[in-house]
Design a protein around this motif. Structure first.
Motif, short mmCIF file in Angstrom:
data_model
loop_
_atom_site.label_atom_id
_atom_site.label_comp_id
_atom_site.label_asym_id
_atom_site.label_seq_id
_atom_site.Cartn_x
_atom_site.Cartn_y
_atom_site.Cartn_z
N LEU A 206 40.10 40.38 43.45
CA LEU A 206 40.34 41.57 42.63
C LEU A 206 39.25 42.64 42.82
CD1 LEU A 206 41.55 39.88 39.32
CD2 LEU A 206 42.93 40.84 41.15
N GLY A 207 38.29 42.35 43.70
CA GLY A 207 37.29 43.38 44.03
C GLY A 207 35.99 43.25 43.27
N ALA A 208 35.67 42.04 42.80
CA ALA A 208 34.40 41.87 42.08
C ALA A 208 33.24 41.90 43.07
CB ALA A 208 34.41 40.54 41.34
N PHE A 212 28.67 41.18 39.96
CA PHE A 212 29.61 40.86 38.88
C PHE A 212 29.85 39.35 38.80
CE2 PHE A 212 33.71 40.20 36.95
CZ PHE A 212 33.74 41.12 35.92
N PRO B 74 34.16 44.51 48.44
CA PRO B 74 34.77 44.52 47.09
C PRO B 74 35.35 45.89 46.72
CG PRO B 74 32.64 43.45 47.01
CD PRO B 74 32.77 44.04 48.37
N ARG B 77 38.60 46.34 48.49
CA ARG B 77 39.63 45.45 47.92
C ARG B 77 40.24 46.03 46.64
NH1 ARG B 77 36.86 39.68 48.71
NH2 ARG B 77 37.63 39.24 50.80
N ARG B 78 39.48 46.88 45.97
CA ARG B 78 40.02 47.49 44.75
C ARG B 78 41.20 48.41 45.06
NH1 ARG B 78 34.36 48.52 41.41
NH2 ARG B 78 33.72 46.35 41.56
N VAL B 82 46.89 42.28 45.81
CA VAL B 82 47.32 41.08 46.55
C VAL B 82 48.16 40.18 45.65
CG1 VAL B 82 46.54 39.29 48.14
CG2 VAL B 82 45.04 41.19 47.63
N PHE B 84 50.19 36.36 45.73
CA PHE B 84 50.33 35.11 46.49
C PHE B 84 51.51 34.29 45.97
CE2 PHE B 84 45.90 36.25 46.91
CZ PHE B 84 45.66 36.04 48.26
N LYS B 88 47.78 32.44 41.72
CA LYS B 88 46.33 32.56 41.51
C LYS B 88 46.00 33.24 40.17
CE LYS B 88 44.93 32.41 46.36
NZ LYS B 88 44.84 30.95 46.44
N LEU B 90 44.52 32.85 36.24
CA LEU B 90 43.52 32.01 35.56
C LEU B 90 44.19 31.37 34.34
CD1 LEU B 90 40.47 34.43 35.83
CD2 LEU B 90 41.10 32.55 37.35
N ASN B 92 43.18 29.51 32.00
CA ASN B 92 42.46 29.46 30.72
C ASN B 92 42.37 30.82 30.05
OD1 ASN B 92 40.78 30.50 32.63
ND2 ASN B 92 38.95 29.46 31.90
N LYS B 93 43.03 31.81 30.65
CA LYS B 93 43.03 33.15 30.05
C LYS B 93 44.47 33.58 29.74
CE LYS B 93 38.86 34.72 32.42
NZ LYS B 93 37.93 34.39 31.35
N ASP B 97 44.38 38.98 29.32
CA ASP B 97 43.06 38.87 29.96
C ASP B 97 43.16 38.75 31.48
OD1 ASP B 97 41.43 39.20 27.76
OD2 ASP B 97 41.57 37.10 27.19
N LEU B 101 41.43 41.69 33.68
CA LEU B 101 40.31 41.32 34.55
C LEU B 101 40.11 42.32 35.70
CD1 LEU B 101 38.16 39.16 35.09
CD2 LEU B 101 39.84 37.93 36.44
N THR B 102 41.24 42.75 36.29
CA THR B 102 41.17 43.72 37.40
C THR B 102 40.40 44.98 36.97
OG1 THR B 102 43.36 42.96 38.01
CG2 THR B 102 42.65 45.01 39.00
N ARG B 104 38.37 45.20 34.18
CA ARG B 104 37.01 44.87 33.70
C ARG B 104 36.04 44.80 34.88
NH1 ARG B 104 39.44 40.81 29.37
NH2 ARG B 104 39.48 42.26 27.62
N ILE B 105 36.53 44.29 35.99
CA ILE B 105 35.70 44.22 37.20
C ILE B 105 35.28 45.63 37.61
CG2 ILE B 105 35.94 43.83 39.71
CD1 ILE B 105 37.41 41.20 38.95
N ARG B 149 49.09 42.31 37.56
CA ARG B 149 47.63 42.28 37.75
C ARG B 149 47.23 43.06 39.01
NH1 ARG B 149 44.90 36.59 38.94
NH2 ARG B 149 45.95 36.99 40.93
#
Lengths: 288, 219
Positions: A206-208, A212, B74, B77-78, B82, B84, B88, B90, B92-93, B97, B101-102, B104-105, B149
């Motif tokens: 995701l680009g971290a 980060f 990185p 990549r923003r 991507v 899959f 992929k 998470l 636990n979120k 969230d 995440l995308t 927040r990063i 996402r």
């Protein structure tokens, strides 16, 4: 903020592992600070040793009053000297007689006074080290009118050796325990990192940035270090209240012992630094 | 725009890609197809900068992959979304969230994150699943969350590796509808699939890959 949240979530999620690491760090820091307390108290105790010593400067027989005055002036000029008192051999004999009391008949065997003229030298109480006293003794001994110098040499040397030994021991233990605490943090963070490997893969996609990804682990290592330090401080406080305070109250010999309050605040800070150091080492060489 | 020029990649003496050249114009939607082991996944790894080619040049999202420093990857990549086959996500979120995440990063403020997440959830028709965890969703729903996402950061290029591989026909159609919708907003899309039905009625361009060699392309 997000990194902090992630770090806190991870500490809570992995609570048993985190707690075990904190406890280990706490115990190690407690032992480390206990050694520091011992070294500190021995230093404190021996720092005032010179003032408790009286140096007796014995003059040669037949020293003239000029020579006598010259020795007095030279000793008085020394910065470590507090008071110099001349003790004539007659006065010394009187004092000896008084101290022998009923046993003073021993002295009747001597036709003449067997004692010598001397100076009693008192050392200053502040800022004088054992080495300074040793240097002073050597200087006085080299004076022409001086026959010998007596002082608590054996005591001073043993205390000096004890101090040096303790310092070396303290330093060695310190290094070993600092390395151990760093290693615990290093291992904990590495395990946590591998447990989050899949999550980190997603972050990367995701680009971290590297920062980060790393920041939560640095924060986590620091949190474990801080809380380990807090536990160590707690143990130190417990040691003080339940052991040392009673020891000092019951045995007067230990009244000089104390624990500097700074040690309590210092432990969490030391824990944090070691935790951060361990995390940096753990993630430093990882490629991701 | 996506462009590969004479790209080769070898793993332990085995050529996964040999001298591949292809071009997907800006705003286009193209497919890459071929049997298993054809080199589709290797090609995608090169495109989302997980690996570097042994030879040739790759241009994606306005950057030449060969010139990129690892610290710049990185940031590039923003600009690449991507998707899959295995999602992929998470687990636990929550859905919220996972999508957030995308952003927040990238350091977005929470208010903007909220707006954007709800907007993409609306687009994939899963607004009501915002507080769910991925494992409580069906495969089709999970893939839609993955798409949400990948587009929430408004990338210029989107890569999807077998996005409907594990889904039934109904979900397949829904996923393709979403891709078309994203494409109409100007995002360049490249989808890897071995499902002929997927590109038959959709594609403007199809690349055929076999044994690491580009066998042909159809407009």
């Amino acid at each position: 903020m997000f990194s902090l949240r992630l770090a806190l979530q991870s500490v809570i999620k992995e609570k048993w592992m985190s707690l075990l690491s904190m406890l280990s760090i706490g115990v190690m820091l407690f032992i480390l600070v206990s050694v520091a307390v011992i070294v500190y108290n021995v230093e404190k105790l021996t720092a005032r040793l010179p003032e408790r010593l009286t140096v007796m400067v014995i003059l040669k027989d037949g020293v003239t009053s000029e020579e006598n005055k010259a020795v007095l002036a030279a000793i008085k000029a020394e910065p470590t000297v507090k008071v110099v008192t001349f003790v004539s051999k007659e006065k010394a004999l009187d004092e000896l007689r008084r101290s022998l009391k009923k046993d003073d008949f021993i002295l009747k065997g001597f036709a003449d006074n067997p004692l010598f003229d001397s100076f009693d030298v008192k050392i200053k109480s502040e800022g004088v080290r054992v080495d300074d006293v040793k240097r002073l003794i050597q200087k006085i001994k080299s004076m022409k009118a001086v026959d010998d110098v007596e002082y608590g040499e054996a005591l001073m040397d043993s205390v000096y050796a004890l101090k040096s030994g303790l310092r070396a021991l303290g330093l060695s233990i310190g290094i070993v325990f600092v390395c151990s605490v760093t290693f615990i943090c290093y291992t904990t963070v590495k395990i946590l990192f591998y447990r989050h490997k899949e999550e980190i893969e997603v972050y990367k996609l995701l680009g971290a940035t590297r920062w980060f990804v790393r920041a939560p682990f640095f924060i986590e290592g620091s949190i474990i270090g801080i809380l380990g330090g807090v536990m160590g401080s707690g143990m130190l406080m417990g040691f003080y209240y339940y052991f040392l305070r009673k020891l000092v109250a019951d045995i007067p010999m230990f009244t000089f012992m104390s624990i500097p309050v700074q040690f309590m605040y210092l432990l969490p800070a030391v824990g944090m630094l070691l935790g951060l150091g361990g995390s940096v080492l753990a993630l430093g060489r990882l490629k991701y | 725009m996506i462009e590969l020029e004479n790209v080769s990649k070898t793993y332990g003496g085995h050529a996964a890609l040999s001298n591949v050249s292809l071009k997907v114009e800006r705003g286009d939607m193209a497919f890459i197809t071929g049997p298993s082991g054809a080199g589709k996944t290797t090609l995608f790894k090169l495109l989302y900068l997980a690996e570097k080619p042994d030879e040739g040049t790759i241009t994606i999202a306005g950057c030449n992959a060969a010139d990129l420093k690892s610290s710049s990857i990185p940031l590039v990549r923003r600009n690449i979304g991507v998707v899959f086959q295995d999602f992929k996500l998470l687990n636990n979120k929550t859905v919220y969230d996972n999508i957030a995440l995308t952003l927040r990063i990238r350091g977005f403020m929470e208010r903007e994150i909220k707006e954007r997440v709800h907007s993409v959830l609306k687009m994939v028709n899963l607004r009501h699943k915002v507080d769910n965890y991925p494992l409580t969703l069906s495969g089709g729903e999970q893939q839609r969350i993955t798409i949400a996402r990948s587009i929430v950061g408004e990338p210029t290029v989107m890569l999807a590796d077998e996005p409907t591989g594990n889904l039934d026909e109904e979900n397949e159609k829904e996923i393709m509808r979403i891709f078309k919708q994203i494409n109409t907003k100007g995002t360049t899309i490249l989808i890897a699939t071995h499902n002929r039905a997927l590109y038959k009625n959709t594609a403007r361009k199809v690349f055929f890959l076999e044994g690491g060699i580009l066998k042909g392309e159809e407009e």
